[in-house]
Design a protein around this motif. Structure first.
Motif, PDB file in Angstrom:
ATOM      1  N   ASP A  24       0.818  -1.205   0.000  1.00 31.81           N
ATOM      2  CA  ASP A  24       0.000   0.000   0.000  1.00 31.81           C
ATOM      3  C   ASP A  24       0.855   1.259   0.000  1.00 31.81           C
ATOM      4  N   ARG A  25       2.010   1.229   0.658  1.00 27.63           N
ATOM      5  CA  ARG A  25       2.858   2.409   0.783  1.00 27.63           C
ATOM      6  C   ARG A  25       3.788   2.630  -0.401  1.00 27.63           C
ATOM      7  N   HIS A  26       4.139   1.542  -1.119  1.00 32.59           N
ATOM      8  CA  HIS A  26       5.197   1.662  -2.122  1.00 32.59           C
ATOM      9  C   HIS A  26       4.818   1.207  -3.527  1.00 32.59           C
ATOM     10  N   LEU A  27       3.745   0.459  -3.678  1.00 32.44           N
ATOM     11  CA  LEU A  27       3.374  -0.087  -4.991  1.00 32.44           C
ATOM     12  C   LEU A  27       2.323   0.791  -5.646  1.00 32.44           C
ATOM     13  N   VAL A  28       2.569   1.155  -6.907  1.00 30.15           N
ATOM     14  CA  VAL A  28       1.620   1.950  -7.695  1.00 30.15           C
ATOM     15  C   VAL A  28       1.151   1.072  -8.850  1.00 30.15           C
ATOM     16  N   SER A  29      -0.137   0.817  -8.929  1.00 31.28           N
ATOM     17  CA  SER A  29      -0.673  -0.020 -10.002  1.00 31.28           C
ATOM     18  C   SER A  29      -1.880   0.670 -10.628  1.00 31.28           C
ATOM     19  N   GLY A  30      -2.307   0.161 -11.772  1.00 32.36           N
ATOM     20  CA  GLY A  30      -3.494   0.687 -12.434  1.00 32.36           C
ATOM     21  C   GLY A  30      -3.286   2.019 -13.114  1.00 32.36           C
ATOM     22  N   LEU A  31      -2.055   2.328 -13.529  1.00 32.77           N
ATOM     23  CA  LEU A  31      -1.795   3.614 -14.181  1.00 32.77           C
ATOM     24  C   LEU A  31      -2.256   3.650 -15.632  1.00 32.77           C
ATOM     25  N   PHE A  32      -2.326   2.487 -16.276  1.00 39.74           N
ATOM     26  CA  PHE A  32      -2.550   2.463 -17.722  1.00 39.74           C
ATOM     27  C   PHE A  32      -3.962   1.959 -18.024  1.00 39.74           C
ATOM     28  N   ARG A  33      -4.881   2.908 -18.198  1.00 40.65           N
ATOM     29  CA  ARG A  33      -6.281   2.604 -18.457  1.00 40.65           C
ATOM     30  C   ARG A  33      -6.677   3.194 -19.799  1.00 40.65           C
ATOM     31  N   ASP A  34      -7.301   2.375 -20.636  1.00 34.94           N
ATOM     32  CA  ASP A  34      -7.684   2.826 -21.973  1.00 34.94           C
ATOM     33  C   ASP A  34      -8.530   4.097 -21.919  1.00 34.94           C
ATOM     34  N   GLY A  35      -8.129   5.095 -22.716  1.00 33.27           N
ATOM     35  CA  GLY A  35      -8.882   6.327 -22.832  1.00 33.27           C
ATOM     36  C   GLY A  35      -8.740   7.282 -21.666  1.00 33.27           C
ATOM     37  N   GLU A  36      -7.724   7.071 -20.788  1.00 29.85           N
ATOM     38  CA  GLU A  36      -7.582   7.905 -19.596  1.00 29.85           C
ATOM     39  C   GLU A  36      -6.143   8.348 -19.373  1.00 29.85           C
ATOM     40  N   ILE A  37      -6.000   9.461 -18.661  1.00 31.50           N
ATOM     41  CA  ILE A  37      -4.740   9.830 -18.021  1.00 31.50           C
ATOM     42  C   ILE A  37      -4.926   9.611 -16.528  1.00 31.50           C
ATOM     43  N   VAL A  38      -4.047   8.817 -15.927  1.00 29.74           N
ATOM     44  CA  VAL A  38      -4.091   8.530 -14.497  1.00 29.74           C
ATOM     45  C   VAL A  38      -2.825   9.100 -13.866  1.00 29.74           C
ATOM     46  N   LEU A  39      -2.980   9.941 -12.855  1.00 30.10           N
ATOM     47  CA  LEU A  39      -1.845  10.577 -12.189  1.00 30.10           C
ATOM     48  C   LEU A  39      -1.888  10.288 -10.696  1.00 30.10           C
ATOM     49  N   THR A  40      -0.722   9.961 -10.133  1.00 29.87           N
ATOM     50  CA  THR A  40      -0.581   9.807  -8.687  1.00 29.87           C
ATOM     51  C   THR A  40       0.506  10.760  -8.209  1.00 29.87           C
ATOM     52  N   TYR A  41       0.542  10.980  -6.901  1.00 29.67           N
ATOM     53  CA  TYR A  41       1.471  11.956  -6.333  1.00 29.67           C
ATOM     54  C   TYR A  41       2.259  11.303  -5.207  1.00 29.67           C
ATOM     55  N   HIS A  43       5.148  12.107  -2.198  1.00 29.87           N
ATOM     56  CA  HIS A  43       5.870  13.151  -1.470  1.00 29.87           C
ATOM     57  C   HIS A  43       7.381  12.976  -1.573  1.00 29.87           C
ATOM     58  N   GLY A  44       7.857  11.795  -1.957  1.00 28.24           N
ATOM     59  CA  GLY A  44       9.274  11.599  -2.211  1.00 28.24           C
ATOM     60  C   GLY A  44       9.696  12.370  -3.432  1.00 28.24           C
ATOM     61  N   GLU A  45      10.445  13.458  -3.261  1.00 27.51           N
ATOM     62  CA  GLU A  45      10.886  14.360  -4.334  1.00 27.51           C
ATOM     63  C   GLU A  45       9.723  15.012  -5.087  1.00 27.51           C
ATOM     64  N   ARG A  46       8.505  14.917  -4.531  1.00 27.80           N
ATOM     65  CA  ARG A  46       7.311  15.523  -5.172  1.00 27.80           C
ATOM     66  C   ARG A  46       7.077  14.969  -6.576  1.00 27.80           C
ATOM     67  N   PHE A  47       7.327  13.675  -6.742  1.00 30.87           N
ATOM     68  CA  PHE A  47       7.086  13.032  -8.036  1.00 30.87           C
ATOM     69  C   PHE A  47       5.597  12.982  -8.363  1.00 30.87           C
ATOM     70  N   VAL A  48       5.237  13.294  -9.588  1.00 27.49           N
ATOM     71  CA  VAL A  48       3.954  12.904 -10.167  1.00 27.49           C
ATOM     72  C   VAL A  48       4.238  11.712 -11.075  1.00 27.49           C
ATOM     73  N   ILE A  49       3.546  10.603 -10.837  1.00 29.54           N
ATOM     74  CA  ILE A  49       3.755   9.357 -11.563  1.00 29.54           C
ATOM     75  C   ILE A  49       2.452   9.021 -12.277  1.00 29.54           C
ATOM     76  N   GLY A  50       2.507   8.829 -13.591  1.00 26.61           N
ATOM     77  CA  GLY A  50       1.248   8.624 -14.294  1.00 26.61           C
ATOM     78  C   GLY A  50       1.357   7.826 -15.572  1.00 26.61           C
TER      79      GLY A  50
END
Length: 278
Positions: A24-41, A43-50
């Motif tokens: 829950d704290r370190h894994l990012v999943s579900g970023l690639f969804r057809d027809g969408e832009i998905v963005l997460t944030y 706080h480590g270096e203020r990364f936006v990951i999408g």
């Protein structure tokens, strides 16, 4: 705008944590969804990951929605952006009216201050990484041919691989973002050998080019207290500055590594002897 926020983690938080809490704290999943832009944030270096998957229609990078003082302002008003096409099909990224085609494994550096960024291409899958910037640098497309890829590892040690440094000072200028692509040869499964940490930078890994039934075991934590996450195709892991980051898969694969922090020195790392791990 952000589907999830990830908070920075102290190493003591690893002690006794459950596997589900670790994911829950370190894994990012579900970023690639057809027809969408998905963005997460993060706080480590203020990364936006999408991720952006046009799937037949153009997608626009959204404007900021918070705080109220910047609502409606461009997301890249004070940020830079790295884009890599990880899809099988060609894509098109348009930045303030300039259209740039991206084939698979090609990257684009988008400077701070860019106002309109759109993504198109039926078979394209765009991986997005953005960090705060202090100055704008030129818009730049980067291909493997621009990077002088280098070889590391050996088949005998199951880690023969090709590394492309896509956004680093000797290839493409940036304010804070470092980004590259590593592809493992058939028969090789281990990445990032020897393992290391870098206290002055956070790192993000995206694993891809895996089949649905394949997995990567990503190891993290302090060298004398390792943990692991089981990851599947197109999963992302957030690695804190104090954490080892390395992995082994059920087959060869590709991964994109991205860093941000105090400097842009690729060699800024403390290498860990394998005998130190436990």
């Amino acid at each position: 705008m952000f589907t999830r926020t990830y908070h920075a983690a102290h190493p003591e938080m690893m002690a006794g944590v459950s596997n589900e809490a670790l994911r829950d704290r370190h894994l990012v999943s579900g970023l690639f969804r057809d027809g969408e832009i998905v963005l997460t944030y993060s706080h480590g270096e203020r990364f936006v990951i999408g991720g952006a998957v046009p799937a037949g229609k153009a997608l626009a990078l959204p404007a900021q929605d918070a705080p109220a003082s910047v609502a409606g302002h461009p997301l890249l008003e004070r940020r830079e952006l790295g884009v890599v096409n990880i899809g099988a099909g060609a894509g098109l990224v348009t930045v303030d009216g300039e259209a740039i085609p991206l084939a698979k494994y090609e990257a684009l550096y988008v400077p701070m201050g860019s106002r309109e960024v759109t993504f198109a291409g039926d078979g394209a899958r765009f991986y997005l990484l953005s960090v705060p910037a202090h100055a704008p640098f030129p818009l730049r497309k980067v291909t493997a041919a621009d990077t002088s890829p280098f070889r590391r590892g050996a088949l005998e040690t199951s880690n023969q691989r090709t590394i492309c440094q896509l956004i680093l000072p000797h290839v493409c200028q940036s304010a804070a973002l470092c980004l590259g692509l590593t592809r493992l040869d058939p028969g090789s499964v281990w990445n990032t050998m020897p393992p290391h940490v870098h206290e002055r930078r956070s790192e993000i890994y995206l694993y891809f080019d895996l089949e649905a039934e394949d997995r990567v075991f990503h190891y993290m934590g302090q060298p004398d207290d390792l943990r692991h996450l089981v990851m599947q195709n197109e999963d992302v892991v957030i690695s804190p500055p104090w954490s080892v980051h390395m992995g082994a898969g059920t087959r060869n694969y590709s991964f994109i590594w991205a860093m941000a922090g105090e400097n842009l020195d690729y060699e800024d790392m403390d290498v860990i002897d394998l005998c130190q791990l436990r």
